[in-house]
Write an enzyme that holds these catalytic residues in place. Structure first.
Site, PDB file in Angstrom:
ATOM      1  N   GLY A  98      72.808  -0.798  48.675  1.00 54.77           N
ATOM      2  CA  GLY A  98      72.001   0.407  48.583  1.00 54.77           C
ATOM      3  C   GLY A  98      72.835   1.576  48.096  1.00 54.77           C
ATOM      4  O   GLY A  98      74.066   1.541  48.100  1.00 54.77           O
ATOM      5  N   CYS A  99      72.143   2.639  47.674  1.00 51.62           N
ATOM      6  CA  CYS A  99      72.840   3.803  47.139  1.00 51.62           C
ATOM      7  C   CYS A  99      73.627   4.543  48.219  1.00 51.62           C
ATOM      8  O   CYS A  99      74.821   4.810  48.054  1.00 51.62           O
ATOM      9  CB  CYS A  99      71.855   4.739  46.446  1.00 51.62           C
ATOM     10  N   TYR A 100      72.979   4.868  49.339  1.00 49.44           N
ATOM     11  CA  TYR A 100      73.713   5.531  50.417  1.00 49.44           C
ATOM     12  C   TYR A 100      74.891   4.678  50.904  1.00 49.44           C
ATOM     13  O   TYR A 100      76.012   5.187  51.050  1.00 49.44           O
ATOM     14  CB  TYR A 100      72.781   5.842  51.596  1.00 49.44           C
TER      15      TYR A 100
END
Length: 422
Positions: free
Chosen positions: A225-227
């Site tokens: 995921g990005c986070y």
């Protein structure tokens, strides 16, 4: 840098206008750590036939000089045939944009159930110049002439689809469906049981800079995921080296609206988000278990974090501001030096110099992660700032980086877009 964090100038190279330390890679190919590949069959542009494959011993460029996409393409002539599932979303479009600059990945199949039958350029006019196949429904996709798949489908829909794909395909899944190793934890956070537990055992977590060897040998990679990408890149090395305490890790993260996907949602209307900032997923964001999984692996003991994401009124970009407590005798300068040493040979992870603050505008459209470390006013604590483009290093760019590794290619191939500024 903040007060009390000296960076000796002796032995350092010059910096660019953003204050990034410029150092040559030890092996001549920035951030690649390449090994020759064997056993995977790539088709040449002249000899693409459904069941006739030509095997090459190595697709890596010379270790003695910087990788040149045009030179590599002209030298090898090899083509990897690509399918993009869910091509009508933001991450699918970003895959297409990136592959326009990739000399050896050729898109042969594109799916989008609601847009089936349409030309891709009519869905995304900014990519109308690309020569691409017409969009089809997944049920009508023909994978017989495909070598690898980027799966850009929504969470919860991917497991059964990937389960039904031919076993010869290399797959990078950009959804969250294979990121959590514990299928019970997946069910708890995503609200339904895992539909392909046998594939979960096979899946490799694809945070490229930290899991290269596993990714290189994988058939199925779960793209992070990005986070979690923006958080784990700075924190995992610090946790592994025992420079920070495992308690009181606080993460204040902010993302552009594209992180919510392209689907029509009332909460993402311009009038709902303009001229403001809002927190969401407070105490319950689904990226929490993914981050904790990575930090727990690094610490070899359970790590629990405090994480709050915020929605910003901007198209793309992500910043994670991380507050950590230092181990006894450790300084913020020690954190900086360890991260600098860890990522010194990396192309896509850079530490800024001095007090320069990473900004999302400095990574827009690129696969870079910029970070810096600051001494907190509170004794014994430090602040780390990490920024990425959520659609590139936080999604499609890292997916291409991973598939490059899986196919035995230089991992920076097709990814040397520089950030757009201003």
């Amino acid at each position: 840098m903040g007060a009390g964090i000296p960076h000796p100038a002796a032995g350092m190279r010059a910096t660019d206008p953003l204050g990034i330390l410029l150092r040559p890679a030890a092996n001549g190919i920035l951030g690649s750590n390449l090994k020759p590949f064997s056993g995977f069959m790539l088709k040449t542009a002249q000899q693409i036939r459904p069941l006739s494959l030509r095997v090459r011993g190595s697709a890596a460029s010379s270790q003695g000089k910087l990788f040149s996409p045009k030179a590599a393409a002209a030298k090898s002539g090899e083509v990897v045939r690509i399918a993009v599932l869910g091509a009508s979303g933001y991450t699918g479009a970003e895959i297409v944009r990136i592959l326009a600059n990739h000399p050896q990945f050729d898109i042969k199949v594109m799916t989008a159930d609601r847009k089936a039958g349409e030309q891709f350029g009519s869905v995304f006019p900014h990519l109308i110049s690309q020569d691409l196949p017409r969009l089809v429904a997944i049920k009508d996709a023909d994978f017989s002439g495909v070598d690898a798949v980027f799966c850009c489908l929504p969470h919860g829909t991917t497991q059964e689809i990937i389960k039904g794909l031919p076993r010869h395909l290399k797959i990078v899944d950009l959804s969250a469906d294979f990121r959590l190793r514990d299928i019970n934890e997946y069910a708890e956070w995503y609200g339904h049981s895992h539909k392909a537990p046998e594939l979960q055992e096979e899946a490799v977590y694809g945070l490229t800079e930290l899991h290269r060897d596993d990714i290189r040998n994988a058939r199925l990679v779960a793209n992070p995921g990005c986070y979690p990408t923006s958080v784990q890149l700075p924190l995992v090395p610090l946790v592994k080296s025992k420079l920070i305490k495992l308690t009181n890790i606080i993460i204040d993260a902010k993302s552009g609206v594209s992180g919510a996907g392209r689907g029509a949602k009332e909460a993402n209307l311009y009038t709902e988000i303009a001229e403001g900032i809002q927190s969401y997923g407070i105490t319950s964001h689904r990226h929490v278990p993914e981050i904790e999984q990575g930090l727990t692996d690094a610490a070899e003991s359970k790590v629990t974090i405090s994480f709050t994401p915020h929605l910003m009124c901007m198209k793309r970009g992500m910043q994670s501001t991380i507050y950590v407590e230092l181990e006894s005798g450790v300084t913020a300068s020690d954190l900086y030096e360890h991260l600098k040493s860890t990522y010194e040979g990396e192309e896509f992870v850079k530490l800024l110099h001095g007090s320069s603050a990473p900004r999302t505008s400095h990574v827009a459209g690129s696969n870079y992660c910029l970070m810096n470390v600051y001494e907190d006013r509170i004794p014994g604590r430090a602040i780390i700032i990490s920024v990425i483009d959520n659609l590139v290093k936080g999604a499609s760019g890292q997916a291409v980086q991973n598939l490059n590794l899986m196919m035995g290619l230089p991992e920076n191939m097709g990814l040397q877009y520089q950030p757009l500024f201003p």
